[in-house]
Write an enzyme that holds these catalytic residues in place. Structure first.
Site, short mmCIF file in Angstrom:
data_model
loop_
_atom_site.label_atom_id
_atom_site.label_comp_id
_atom_site.label_asym_id
_atom_site.label_seq_id
_atom_site.Cartn_x
_atom_site.Cartn_y
_atom_site.Cartn_z
N ASP A 109 -3.81 -7.73 -5.46
CA ASP A 109 -2.53 -7.49 -5.23
C ASP A 109 -2.26 -7.73 -3.41
OD1 ASP A 109 -3.20 -5.07 -4.83
OD2 ASP A 109 -1.60 -4.06 -5.47
N LYS A 160 -5.06 8.75 -0.88
CA LYS A 160 -3.61 9.13 -0.73
C LYS A 160 -3.36 10.60 -0.59
CE LYS A 160 -2.40 5.23 -3.66
NZ LYS A 160 -3.01 4.62 -5.02
N ASP A 220 0.01 -5.28 0.70
CA ASP A 220 -0.14 -5.25 -0.62
C ASP A 220 1.27 -5.15 -1.50
OD1 ASP A 220 0.07 -3.61 -3.21
OD2 ASP A 220 -1.36 -2.15 -2.53
#
Ligand code: GDD
Ligand code: MG
Length: 352
Positions: A109, A160, A220
């Site tokens: 992506d 993250k 992204d």
């Protein structure tokens, strides 16, 4: 050029980009009227990557129907299906039978013009077991944060983290080069991630893992907003790609079988695909992409928009900052601003 292999990750929970992905995964959303994966494959092919493995879980048949065996694109495509998503690394383990030499893995992506040949040279120079491409972002908390030393060797990979715990703005850009030995550390038929499993594990063993920093274009496509930006950035030539040709006719490019009324007014950059009809007095102010078989009825006005196929914009309607998916009709004289419109839903595009 040596023949190279790449695995593209196009499955998993992140393949949805609601409300645009009810009937197709994000990897085949149209970007300048071509499925995203077509751009991706052409990008890989530039670097001699012709053996491409697609790891699929969400709506696999839609992808297979679009891309076939790859011969149309001058590559050989192999599909590896997951009954249940196996995670990023589990998906690659599932393709192990096809991986004998150094290979690429790419998040399916991401759009970038990063030089894969240079990244491979860097990987070889460093005799790395794994090389992770890096890009710099303002807010790293939605990504894998990658800390390196002065030799570009990776010290830490944290997926993250809360913003306060991110020690750098360099993040995992989602392209890896791996030596086949690392597959030994990935459990078979188990959900396992590069980001939370393999990379931290390799670092723990002291294996040579390097970070390849890239400062050019990187995106992204993880939200409708980002997907919209990608189309706009390509139209505005902020980045280009092997399949992008918008130079024709002063930035106004239309297929030969599009029908444009002489009294329509257009400001570049505009791209119009085949079969579309643009009526009298229509105003189009780029950046605008219009797919196949669309109809812009007399006096409609659109600006800053991505229209897929078979979209009708009624007479006198006004659209600004919108994505409109297949088979949508916008009624006459309606005004639609900052929206993603599908046959079943209309939601805001950019959060204000
Ligand atoms: N086959 C398969 N199976 N593919 C998967 C799976 C799976 O179980 N899970 C995820 N993928 C694919 C997605 O389709 C996508 O193309 C890619 O792996 C990354 O997944 P995303 O869901 O888009 O993850 P992200 O964007 O939140 O984070 C990832 O990408 C960031 C860069 O864009 C991570 O790799 C981060 O570390 C990285 O910074
Ligand atoms: Mg992503």
């Amino acid at each position: 050029m040596q023949k190279l292999t790449a695995v593209i990750l196009v499955g998993g929970p992140g393949t949805r980009l609601q409300p645009l992905t009810d009937d197709r995964p994000k990897s085949v959303l149209p970007v300048l009227n071509k499925p995203f994966m077509e751009h991706f494959i052409a990008y890989l092919r530039q670097y001699g990557i012709e053996d491409i493995i697609l790891t699929l879980s969400y709506l696999p048949d839609v992808i297979r129907e679009y891309l076939g065996d790859g011969s149309r694109y001058g590559v050989h495509l192999t599909y590896c299906l997951e009954e249940e998503p196996l995670g990023t690394a589990g998906a690659v383990k599932n393709a192990e039978a096809y991986l004998g030499n150094t290979f690429f893995v790419l998040n399916g992506d991401v759009f970038t013009d990063m030089d894969l040949g240079d990244m491979l040279a860097f990987h070889r120079e460093n005799k790395a077991k794994a090389t992770i491409s890096l890009t710099w972002v303002d807010d790293p908390s939605a990504f894998g944060v990658v800390e390196t030393d002065s030799e570009k060797r990776v010290k830490q990979f944290i997926e993250k983290p809360p913003l306060a715990e991110a020690t750098t703005n360099w993040i995992n850009a989602g392209t890896y080069i791996l030596e086949p030995e690392v597959l030994e550390y990935i459990p078979a038929n188990t959900h396992y991630m590069f980001e939370r499993g393999l990379f931290p594990h390799l670092l723990g063993t002291g294996a040579p893992v390097y970070g390849y920093p890239y400062r050019g274009y990187w995106l992204d496509m993880g939200t409708p907003e980002k997907y919209f930006s990608l189309n706009v950035d390509l139209l505005l030539s902020k980045v280009t790609g092997p399949l992008v040709s918008i130079s024709g006719q002063n930035g106004i490019y239309y297929s030969q079988d599009a029908v444009i009324h002489p009294a329509a007014v257009m400001a570049a950059p505009v791209m119009i695909d085949g079969g579309s009809r643009i009526g009298q007095g229509v105003r189009i102010k780029g950046p605008v992409v219009i797919g196949r078989d669309c109809r812009l009825e007399d006096g409609a006005s659109i600006e800053n928009a991505v229209l897929w196929d078979n979209v009708t914009i009624g007479a006198g309607a006004r659209l600004n900052q919108c994505i409109v998916s297949n088979n949508v009709t916008i009624g006459s004289n309606r005004e639609v601003v900052n929206c993603v419109v599908t046959p079943s839903q209309t939601v805001p595009l950019l959060r204000q």
